[in-house]
Design an enzyme around this catalytic site. Structure first.
Site, PDB file in Angstrom:
ATOM      1  N   ALA A  74       0.804  -1.220   0.000  1.00 23.42           N
ATOM      2  CA  ALA A  74       0.000   0.000   0.000  1.00 23.42           C
ATOM      3  C   ALA A  74       0.841   1.276   0.000  1.00 23.42           C
ATOM      4  O   ALA A  74       0.454   2.273  -0.606  1.00 23.42           O
ATOM      5  CB  ALA A  74      -0.950   0.003   1.198  1.00 23.42           C
ATOM      6  N   ASN A 158      -6.194   2.716  10.608  1.00 19.64           N
ATOM      7  CA  ASN A 158      -5.299   1.661  11.071  1.00 19.64           C
ATOM      8  C   ASN A 158      -5.018   1.705  12.570  1.00 19.64           C
ATOM      9  O   ASN A 158      -4.422   0.779  13.113  1.00 19.64           O
ATOM     10  CB  ASN A 158      -3.965   1.733  10.316  1.00 19.64           C
ATOM     11  CG  ASN A 158      -3.315   3.100  10.416  1.00 19.64           C
ATOM     12  OD1 ASN A 158      -3.889   4.102  10.007  1.00 19.64           O
ATOM     13  ND2 ASN A 158      -2.109   3.150  10.943  1.00 19.64           N
ATOM     14  N   GLN A 186      -6.512  -1.336   5.265  1.00 22.35           N
ATOM     15  CA  GLN A 186      -7.060  -1.933   6.490  1.00 22.35           C
ATOM     16  C   GLN A 186      -8.483  -2.453   6.282  1.00 22.35           C
ATOM     17  O   GLN A 186      -9.015  -3.141   7.158  1.00 22.35           O
ATOM     18  CB  GLN A 186      -7.055  -0.905   7.629  1.00 22.35           C
ATOM     19  CG  GLN A 186      -5.689  -0.629   8.214  1.00 22.35           C
ATOM     20  CD  GLN A 186      -5.129  -1.785   9.013  1.00 22.35           C
ATOM     21  OE1 GLN A 186      -5.816  -2.734   9.349  1.00 22.35           O
ATOM     22  NE2 GLN A 186      -3.841  -1.716   9.322  1.00 22.35           N
ATOM     23  N   ALA A 207      -1.360  -6.855   0.724  1.00 29.74           N
ATOM     24  CA  ALA A 207      -1.683  -8.263   0.965  1.00 29.74           C
ATOM     25  C   ALA A 207      -1.553  -8.665   2.419  1.00 29.74           C
ATOM     26  O   ALA A 207      -2.343  -9.473   2.924  1.00 29.74           O
ATOM     27  CB  ALA A 207      -0.788  -9.157   0.105  1.00 29.74           C
ATOM     28  N   HIS A 208      -0.576  -8.107   3.135  1.00 29.60           N
ATOM     29  CA  HIS A 208      -0.297  -8.600   4.488  1.00 29.60           C
ATOM     30  C   HIS A 208      -1.319  -8.140   5.521  1.00 29.60           C
ATOM     31  O   HIS A 208      -1.235  -8.520   6.686  1.00 29.60           O
ATOM     32  CB  HIS A 208       1.123  -8.218   4.919  1.00 29.60           C
ATOM     33  CG  HIS A 208       1.313  -6.798   5.340  1.00 29.60           C
ATOM     34  ND1 HIS A 208       1.469  -6.428   6.660  1.00 29.60           N
ATOM     35  CD2 HIS A 208       1.389  -5.667   4.616  1.00 29.60           C
ATOM     36  CE1 HIS A 208       1.645  -5.119   6.725  1.00 29.60           C
ATOM     37  NE2 HIS A 208       1.590  -4.635   5.505  1.00 29.60           N
ATOM     38  N   CYS A 331       3.833   1.668  11.287  1.00 29.26           N
ATOM     39  CA  CYS A 331       4.591   2.551  10.397  1.00 29.26           C
ATOM     40  C   CYS A 331       5.409   3.559  11.186  1.00 29.26           C
ATOM     41  O   CYS A 331       6.343   4.152  10.663  1.00 29.26           O
ATOM     42  CB  CYS A 331       3.644   3.296   9.457  1.00 29.26           C
ATOM     43  SG  CYS A 331       2.480   4.391  10.297  1.00 29.26           S
TER      44      CYS A 331
END
Length: 390
Positions: A74, A158, A186, A207-208, A331
């Site tokens: 992302a 998030n 998210q 994806a994660h 992050c």
């Protein structure tokens, strides 16, 4: 053998679904061709796998396979959307582009916008939010009516888990012909996302966050969008994002999307039940506990709390080897600054300093919830005893 800590940090990353990992393994060890190699069957098989993944992603979010650009996640998708769009606008007009952005966006959005503004390539307007992190649709309409170059609003937050009304926001953007970037990393796989009906111009996926692998993501770009590439070298993906495609990672993203489409509704209902159970347990054990965010519209697996008077780092220090929770977004890990999300909400410093983000997922169990509540409440009790003595 030492047992693994209980994992309640699903907003940071999700475990890879074993079925996804098994699918990826085939493309690491057997069908390991380069999807751009057109001269043999290994390349053909890899190319077909990429096409299938695009279909799987498109079906989950109601997009078209040809609208999908594969990325490393992302953050790259967001950078491509914002930088590529603003570059295109700057080449078409002399007026400085204006980006309207929610102040609780992921740092990938905020930092990219701020970097462009610092270089004199754009201006930023920050949208207003209330103490629960909710947006004012009337203000968004007024700003769009005034004329901006890009609107950035996430589908779900998030940290505090708020779900934003992107369908309504998309209608406003469409009415005033404003390109709309939605960070849905998210949200995809947790709540229904309809790319076509929401009038989104750019949709970012990772994806994660949905039981797929790290390092794989996508940017969905509406047909006709003016976007310039920011990575060059080979002209892959119609020149929009050069680089050899990560076939196993893309296969994993596609498989994860297909599984979420099949299992999302059932899984999320179970997750919401466990979240509510955990919330009740913590409220029983910890007087004064505060639930942050919009409780009427939040992700099923999100529980963001504040314990005034109890520093979050003191709790983490006591539970970190038994329980995986966090003080904020991954992050910003290692950065000694207050959460920009909680700061934007205008929460008092004591609430920010005592905040914890708890994230549940499809592999969370009832036992995890009970033990997790016990560990957190015991840590709070220990800290309170020390505070009383000192």
């Amino acid at each position: 053998m030492k047992s693994q800590p209980i994992y309640l940090d699903y907003h940071s990353t999700t475990p890879v679904d074993p079925r996804v990992a098994n699918r990826m393994l085939h493309y690491m060890t057997t069908a390991y061709g380069n999807a751009s190699s057109i001269d043999h069957s290994y390349g053909d098989e890899a190319e077909q796998a990429i096409k299938k993944a695009a279909q799987q992603i498109a079906q989950l979010v109601n997009a078209k396979p040809k609208e999908i650009i594969f990325t490393s996640g992302a953050t790259e998708s967001i950078n491509l959307a914002i930088q590529g769009h603003i570059l295109s606008v700057n080449h078409q007009q002399s007026k400085l582009p204006i980006i309207a952005v929610s102040p609780v966006e992921h740092k990938a959005v905020l930092d990219t916008c701020q970097a462009l503004a610092k270089k004199g390539l754009s201006e930023i307007i920050y949208l207003s939010i209330d103490q629960q992190g909710r947006l004012d649709l009337g203000e968004i309409e007024q700003i769009c009516r005034s004329g901006i170059s890009l609107l950035c609003v996430m589908a779900a937050n998030n940290e505090i888990g708020n779900i934003y009304p992107i369908l309504e926001i998309g209608k406003i953007a469409q009415t005033y012909h404003i390109p709309f970037l939605c960070d849905a990393s998210q949200a995809v796989g947790k709540i229904p996302i309809n790319f076509a009906a929401s009038n989104i111009t750019y949709l970012a996926i990772s994806a994660h966050k949905l039981y797929g692998p790290k390092g794989s993501g996508a940017l969905i770009v509406r047909k006709g969008a003016q976007l310039e590439p920011i990575i060059f070298g080979g002209g892959h993906q119609k020149g929009m994002r050069s680089g050899t495609l990560n076939v196993p990672g893309i296969v994993g993203l596609g498989e994860a999307c297909e599984l979420r489409q099949l299992e999302m509704a059932k899984d999320e209902a179970k997750i919401a039940h466990l979240r509510d159970r955990l919330q009740s347990l913590l409220q029983e054990k910890i007087p004064g506990l505060v639930i942050n965010g919009d409780r009427a519209s939040r992700l099923a697996g999100n529980l963001h709390i504040s314990i005034p008077g109890i520093p979050n780092h003191a709790i983490i220090a006591r539970v970190r080897h038994q329980l995986a929770i966090s003080t904020g977004a991954a992050c910003s890990s290692g950065v000694e600054t207050p959460s920009h999300v909680l700061t934007a909400l205008g929460l008092p410093s004591e609430a920010i300093e005592g905040s914890l983000r708890i994230g549940l997922g499809k592999f969370t169990t009832e036992s995890d919830i009970i033990q997790g509540a016990e560990l957190i409440s015991n840590a709070v009790e220990q800290i309170e005893i020390i505070n009383r003595v000192s």
